[in-house]
Scaffold this active site. Structure first.
Site, PDB file in Angstrom:
ATOM      1  N   THR A 125       5.353  -2.241  -9.216  1.00  0.00           N
ATOM      2  CA  THR A 125       5.478  -2.046  -7.774  1.00  0.00           C
ATOM      3  C   THR A 125       5.841  -0.603  -7.440  1.00  0.00           C
ATOM      4  O   THR A 125       6.505   0.074  -8.234  1.00  0.00           O
ATOM      5  CB  THR A 125       6.578  -2.999  -7.231  1.00  0.00           C
ATOM      6  OG1 THR A 125       6.919  -2.610  -5.914  1.00  0.00           O
ATOM      7  CG2 THR A 125       7.847  -2.952  -8.071  1.00  0.00           C
ATOM      8  N   ASP A 126       5.456  -0.199  -6.233  1.00  0.00           N
ATOM      9  CA  ASP A 126       5.845   1.152  -5.782  1.00  0.00           C
ATOM     10  C   ASP A 126       7.356   1.255  -5.569  1.00  0.00           C
ATOM     11  O   ASP A 126       7.901   2.361  -5.456  1.00  0.00           O
ATOM     12  CB  ASP A 126       5.090   1.545  -4.505  1.00  0.00           C
ATOM     13  CG  ASP A 126       5.318   0.602  -3.323  1.00  0.00           C
ATOM     14  OD1 ASP A 126       6.040  -0.397  -3.465  1.00  0.00           O
ATOM     15  OD2 ASP A 126       4.757   0.883  -2.244  1.00  0.00           O
ATOM     16  N   GLU A 127       8.045   0.086  -5.507  1.00  0.00           N
ATOM     17  CA  GLU A 127       9.488   0.123  -5.260  1.00  0.00           C
ATOM     18  C   GLU A 127      10.259   0.773  -6.403  1.00  0.00           C
ATOM     19  O   GLU A 127      11.424   1.126  -6.232  1.00  0.00           O
ATOM     20  CB  GLU A 127      10.017  -1.293  -5.000  1.00  0.00           C
ATOM     21  CG  GLU A 127       9.441  -1.887  -3.739  1.00  0.00           C
ATOM     22  CD  GLU A 127      10.258  -3.051  -3.180  1.00  0.00           C
ATOM     23  OE1 GLU A 127      11.418  -3.216  -3.565  1.00  0.00           O
ATOM     24  OE2 GLU A 127       9.702  -3.770  -2.344  1.00  0.00           O
ATOM     25  N   TYR A 153      16.022  -6.149  -7.378  1.00  0.00           N
ATOM     26  CA  TYR A 153      14.613  -6.444  -7.676  1.00  0.00           C
ATOM     27  C   TYR A 153      13.899  -5.221  -8.253  1.00  0.00           C
ATOM     28  O   TYR A 153      13.311  -5.281  -9.338  1.00  0.00           O
ATOM     29  CB  TYR A 153      13.883  -6.921  -6.411  1.00  0.00           C
ATOM     30  CG  TYR A 153      12.379  -6.816  -6.525  1.00  0.00           C
ATOM     31  CD1 TYR A 153      11.652  -7.679  -7.356  1.00  0.00           C
ATOM     32  CD2 TYR A 153      11.667  -5.829  -5.828  1.00  0.00           C
ATOM     33  CE1 TYR A 153      10.273  -7.560  -7.479  1.00  0.00           C
ATOM     34  CE2 TYR A 153      10.288  -5.717  -5.945  1.00  0.00           C
ATOM     35  CZ  TYR A 153       9.587  -6.575  -6.772  1.00  0.00           C
ATOM     36  OH  TYR A 153       8.223  -6.462  -6.910  1.00  0.00           O
ATOM     37  N   LYS A 157      12.296  -4.459 -12.041  1.00  0.00           N
ATOM     38  CA  LYS A 157      10.886  -4.102 -12.267  1.00  0.00           C
ATOM     39  C   LYS A 157      10.792  -2.757 -12.994  1.00  0.00           C
ATOM     40  O   LYS A 157       9.942  -2.557 -13.865  1.00  0.00           O
ATOM     41  CB  LYS A 157      10.121  -4.033 -10.934  1.00  0.00           C
ATOM     42  CG  LYS A 157       9.927  -5.359 -10.229  1.00  0.00           C
ATOM     43  CD  LYS A 157       9.061  -6.348 -10.981  1.00  0.00           C
ATOM     44  CE  LYS A 157       7.597  -5.969 -10.989  1.00  0.00           C
ATOM     45  NZ  LYS A 157       6.760  -7.033 -11.653  1.00  0.00           N
TER      46      LYS A 157
HETATM   47  P1  NAD Z   1       5.192 -14.467  -5.902  1.00  0.00           P
HETATM   48  O1  NAD Z   1       6.675 -14.570  -5.766  1.00  0.00           O
HETATM   49  O2  NAD Z   1       4.319 -14.931  -4.811  1.00  0.00           O
HETATM   50  O3  NAD Z   1       4.733 -15.248  -7.224  1.00  0.00           O
HETATM   51  C1  NAD Z   1       5.437 -15.161  -8.427  1.00  0.00           C
HETATM   52  C2  NAD Z   1       4.880 -16.223  -9.375  1.00  0.00           C
HETATM   53  O4  NAD Z   1       5.539 -16.054 -10.637  1.00  0.00           O
HETATM   54  C3  NAD Z   1       5.157 -17.655  -8.916  1.00  0.00           C
HETATM   55  O5  NAD Z   1       4.000 -18.454  -9.103  1.00  0.00           O
HETATM   56  C4  NAD Z   1       6.274 -18.121  -9.831  1.00  0.00           C
HETATM   57  O6  NAD Z   1       6.269 -19.515 -10.076  1.00  0.00           O
HETATM   58  C5  NAD Z   1       5.966 -17.336 -11.100  1.00  0.00           C
HETATM   59  N1  NAD Z   1       7.139 -17.146 -11.943  1.00  0.00           N
HETATM   60  C6  NAD Z   1       8.372 -16.718 -11.567  1.00  0.00           C
HETATM   61  N2  NAD Z   1       9.198 -16.716 -12.631  1.00  0.00           N
HETATM   62  C7  NAD Z   1       8.465 -17.132 -13.698  1.00  0.00           C
HETATM   63  C8  NAD Z   1       8.742 -17.328 -15.080  1.00  0.00           C
HETATM   64  N3  NAD Z   1       9.960 -17.139 -15.574  1.00  0.00           N
HETATM   65  N4  NAD Z   1       7.752 -17.751 -15.892  1.00  0.00           N
HETATM   66  C9  NAD Z   1       6.513 -17.994 -15.396  1.00  0.00           C
HETATM   67  N5  NAD Z   1       6.190 -17.843 -14.093  1.00  0.00           N
HETATM   68  C10 NAD Z   1       7.150 -17.407 -13.266  1.00  0.00           C
HETATM   69  O7  NAD Z   1       4.929 -12.946  -6.273  1.00  0.00           O
HETATM   70  P2  NAD Z   1       3.735 -11.973  -5.818  1.00  0.00           P
HETATM   71  O8  NAD Z   1       4.049 -11.405  -4.506  1.00  0.00           O
HETATM   72  O9  NAD Z   1       2.446 -12.645  -6.073  1.00  0.00           O
HETATM   73  O10 NAD Z   1       3.923 -10.807  -6.888  1.00  0.00           O
HETATM   74  C11 NAD Z   1       3.301 -10.886  -8.171  1.00  0.00           C
HETATM   75  C12 NAD Z   1       3.644  -9.641  -8.970  1.00  0.00           C
HETATM   76  O11 NAD Z   1       3.197  -8.488  -8.278  1.00  0.00           O
HETATM   77  C13 NAD Z   1       5.148  -9.446  -9.191  1.00  0.00           C
HETATM   78  O12 NAD Z   1       5.330  -8.959 -10.490  1.00  0.00           O
HETATM   79  C14 NAD Z   1       5.535  -8.395  -8.161  1.00  0.00           C
HETATM   80  O13 NAD Z   1       6.627  -7.636  -8.629  1.00  0.00           O
HETATM   81  C15 NAD Z   1       4.263  -7.570  -8.108  1.00  0.00           C
HETATM   82  N6  NAD Z   1       3.986  -6.883  -6.830  1.00  0.00           N
HETATM   83  C16 NAD Z   1       3.995  -7.583  -5.652  1.00  0.00           C
HETATM   84  C17 NAD Z   1       3.653  -6.925  -4.474  1.00  0.00           C
HETATM   85  C18 NAD Z   1       3.606  -7.654  -3.150  1.00  0.00           C
HETATM   86  O14 NAD Z   1       3.438  -7.022  -2.115  1.00  0.00           O
HETATM   87  N7  NAD Z   1       3.738  -8.975  -3.115  1.00  0.00           N
HETATM   88  C19 NAD Z   1       3.317  -5.562  -4.503  1.00  0.00           C
HETATM   89  C20 NAD Z   1       3.346  -4.882  -5.727  1.00  0.00           C
HETATM   90  C21 NAD Z   1       3.663  -5.560  -6.888  1.00  0.00           C
HETATM   91  O1  DAU Z   2       6.161  -2.508  -2.048  1.00  0.00           O
HETATM   92  C1  DAU Z   2       5.844  -3.569  -2.874  1.00  0.00           C
HETATM   93  C2  DAU Z   2       6.825  -4.699  -2.666  1.00  0.00           C
HETATM   94  O2  DAU Z   2       6.524  -5.282  -1.401  1.00  0.00           O
HETATM   95  C3  DAU Z   2       6.773  -5.748  -3.764  1.00  0.00           C
HETATM   96  O3  DAU Z   2       7.180  -5.165  -4.972  1.00  0.00           O
HETATM   97  C4  DAU Z   2       7.674  -6.942  -3.433  1.00  0.00           C
HETATM   98  O4  DAU Z   2       7.522  -7.950  -4.403  1.00  0.00           O
HETATM   99  C5  DAU Z   2       7.256  -7.480  -2.074  1.00  0.00           C
HETATM  100  O5  DAU Z   2       8.108  -8.556  -1.696  1.00  0.00           O
HETATM  101  C6  DAU Z   2       7.309  -6.385  -1.014  1.00  0.00           C
HETATM  102  O6  DAU Z   2       8.673  -5.961  -0.794  1.00  0.00           O
HETATM  103  P1  DAU Z   2       9.227  -5.623   0.686  1.00  0.00           P
HETATM  104  O7  DAU Z   2      10.695  -5.741   0.658  1.00  0.00           O
HETATM  105  O8  DAU Z   2       8.635  -4.375   1.199  1.00  0.00           O
HETATM  106  O9  DAU Z   2       8.530  -6.854   1.496  1.00  0.00           O
HETATM  107  P2  DAU Z   2       9.101  -7.855   2.602  1.00  0.00           P
HETATM  108  O10 DAU Z   2       7.935  -8.627   3.110  1.00  0.00           O
HETATM  109  O11 DAU Z   2      10.290  -8.609   2.123  1.00  0.00           O
HETATM  110  O12 DAU Z   2       9.598  -6.873   3.757  1.00  0.00           O
HETATM  111  C7  DAU Z   2       8.721  -5.921   4.343  1.00  0.00           C
HETATM  112  C8  DAU Z   2       9.513  -5.124   5.355  1.00  0.00           C
HETATM  113  O13 DAU Z   2       9.862  -5.986   6.446  1.00  0.00           O
HETATM  114  C9  DAU Z   2      10.834  -4.578   4.837  1.00  0.00           C
HETATM  115  O14 DAU Z   2      11.075  -3.310   5.416  1.00  0.00           O
HETATM  116  C10 DAU Z   2      11.869  -5.586   5.325  1.00  0.00           C
HETATM  117  C11 DAU Z   2      11.270  -6.062   6.634  1.00  0.00           C
HETATM  118  N1  DAU Z   2      11.592  -7.455   7.020  1.00  0.00           N
HETATM  119  C12 DAU Z   2      11.356  -8.441   6.114  1.00  0.00           C
HETATM  120  C13 DAU Z   2      11.629  -9.759   6.429  1.00  0.00           C
HETATM  121  C14 DAU Z   2      11.391 -10.849   5.412  1.00  0.00           C
HETATM  122  C15 DAU Z   2      12.063  -7.757   8.290  1.00  0.00           C
HETATM  123  O15 DAU Z   2      12.252  -6.845   9.131  1.00  0.00           O
HETATM  124  N2  DAU Z   2      12.339  -9.057   8.608  1.00  0.00           N
HETATM  125  C16 DAU Z   2      12.153 -10.073   7.723  1.00  0.00           C
HETATM  126  O16 DAU Z   2      12.449 -11.244   8.068  1.00  0.00           O
END
Ligand code: NAD
Ligand code: DAU
Length: 339
Positions: A125-127, A153, A157
């Site tokens: 992730t970019d985080e 988190y 990562k």
């Molecule tokens: P998500 O939370 O929707 O899904 C996570 C999945 O992983 C779920 O199906 C869960 O059951 C499974 N999981 C959790 N713990 C596990 C374990 N111990 N063993 C096996 N499976 C397990 O997550 P997402 O948003 O799809 O993110 C997927 C990946 O991409 C993550 O690694 C996250 O850090 C990365 N990522 C997410 C975003 C985003 O915007 N959502 C952006 C950049 C990177």
């Molecule tokens: O940048 C990549 C990341 O993006 C991934 O690594 C993470 O897994 C993914 O969850 C996401 O993280 P963020 O914290 O950016 O996403 P989130 O949707 O939780 O929040 C997006 C923005 O919105 C953040 O600035 C917090 C804000 N927010 C979020 C929620 C849930 C609100 O203002 N209100 C809310 O209720």
């Protein structure tokens, strides 16, 4: 070609499985997922009968079960999506983030070393780069930006990324890492900003915006992320990190207002709530490397992607209503009160 996709019952992993089965009909895809609160088997229903697909309910932290699966399936590639992914939950309870995101990554890579593999790909992730100031729009994260995390988190990562690079240097494991910005699209779990706002707006519930809503995220349609990973595992260089992002920076408040507009709901639903602890201000990816080396570019404009996403949530109410009516209610009440 056999690919193990971990976390494939979650948001991005499921979209990746659909993309791969569709694009490579000869590939065998094994989804390894332990189905946490974020994993949803019903998401994978459309591919359950595909003879090239198998679902294995296993935790990436369970070394014996992971090794057994490798013995059975002899994967060529492992793509690790499995993670605890929600920043707010990591602030409440960091421990499971350390177990899954760090230990789980090590277990998977140990299996890759033991049984041999063409590529281990870590979905990061970019985080891991921390955040950028709002008043410096000229600054972007490159692959050389130092790791500088804010939340449990992102720290977990980042630790995993460092382990991946250590396994490359120490054991010569053929690894790659992608660091992507915020994804949006179908099957996004309703705790995250965009699906939470869509679901609440549809239910005429308050739209909880943290702080002043000025924080900036760089939104990418999930299919574009999946295509980037597809390119990296096939053509990306071993030992390399690739940033993935859409040059699509938006303030949270503008996203929430846009969702109100698209759904014909009043902006009076917007409620400013206490800010997230340690809230990152701005994320912005420089995707020059993946563009120049692999030719990747985002294909979906935000204006189109958000419309498609909203339409998906309208057409698939049962999927998210089942989630928000279950255990999720306890989490929601703890986070936002009984609103
Ligand atoms: P998500 O939370 O929707 O899904 C996570 C999945 O992983 C779920 O199906 C869960 O059951 C499974 N999981 C959790 N713990 C596990 C374990 N111990 N063993 C096996 N499976 C397990 O997550 P997402 O948003 O799809 O993110 C997927 C990946 O991409 C993550 O690694 C996250 O850090 C990365 N990522 C997410 C975003 C985003 O915007 N959502 C952006 C950049 C990177
Ligand atoms: O940048 C990549 C990341 O993006 C991934 O690594 C993470 O897994 C993914 O969850 C996401 O993280 P963020 O914290 O950016 O996403 P989130 O949707 O939780 O929040 C997006 C923005 O919105 C953040 O600035 C917090 C804000 N927010 C979020 C929620 C849930 C609100 O203002 N209100 C809310 O209720």
């Amino acid at each position: 070609m056999t690919i193990i996709v971990t976390g494939g019952a979650g948001f991005i992993g499921s979209n990746f499985i659909f993309h791969m089965l569709d694009k490579y009909p000869s590939y065998r895809i094994i989804c390894l997922d332990c189905l946490t609160y974020a994993g949803n088997l019903s998401t994978l229903e459309p591919v359950m009968d595909n003879p090239n697909f198998r679902f294995a309910k296993i935790s990436i932290t369970d070394r014996n079960a992971v090794y057994k699966l490798f013995e059975e399936e002899h994967p060529d590639i492992v793509v690790n999506f499995a993670a605890e992914s929600h920043v707010d939950r990591s602030i409440e309870n960091p421990e499971v983030f350390l177990d899954t995101n760090i230990k789980g990554t090590a277990v998977l890579m140990d299996a890759c070393r033991k049984y041999g593999i063409q590529r281990y790909h870590q979905v990061s992730t970019d985080e891991v780069y921390g955040d950028l100031p709002l008043d410096r729009p000229d600054l972007f994260f490159t692959e050389e930006t130092p790791i500088h995390t804010s939340s449990p988190y992102s720290s977990s990562k980042a630790a995993a990324d460092l382990l991946v690079l250590a396994y490359y240097r120490t054991y010569g494991l053929p690894v790659s890492i992608s660091r992507c910005s915020n994804n949006y699209g179908p099957y996004h779990f309703p705790e995250k900003l965009i699906p939470l706002m869509i679901a609440n707006a549809l239910n005429d519930k308050p739209l909880p915006v943290y702080g002043k809503g000025e924080n900036v995220r760089d939104w990418l349609y999930v299919e574009d992320h999946c295509k980037a990973i597809d390119l990296i595992i096939h053509k990306g260089r071993v030992g390399e990190v690739y940033n993935v992002g859409g040059h699509n920076e938006m303030q949270n408040i503008d996203i929430v207002k846009l969702i109100c507009k698209e759904l014909g709901k009043p902006e009076s639903l917007i409620t400013y709530v206490a800010d997230r602890k340690g809230h990152d201000m701005r994320y912005a990816i420089d995707p020059t490397k993946i563009h120049s080396e692999l030719g990747w570019l985002p294909e979906t404009k935000f204006a189109d992607g958000i419309k498609k996403t909203i339409q998906w949530y309208l057409d698939n109410k049962e999927w998210w209503e089942t989630i928000i009516s279950g255990e999720y209610q306890n989490y929601y009440e703890k986070m936002y009160g009984n609103r």
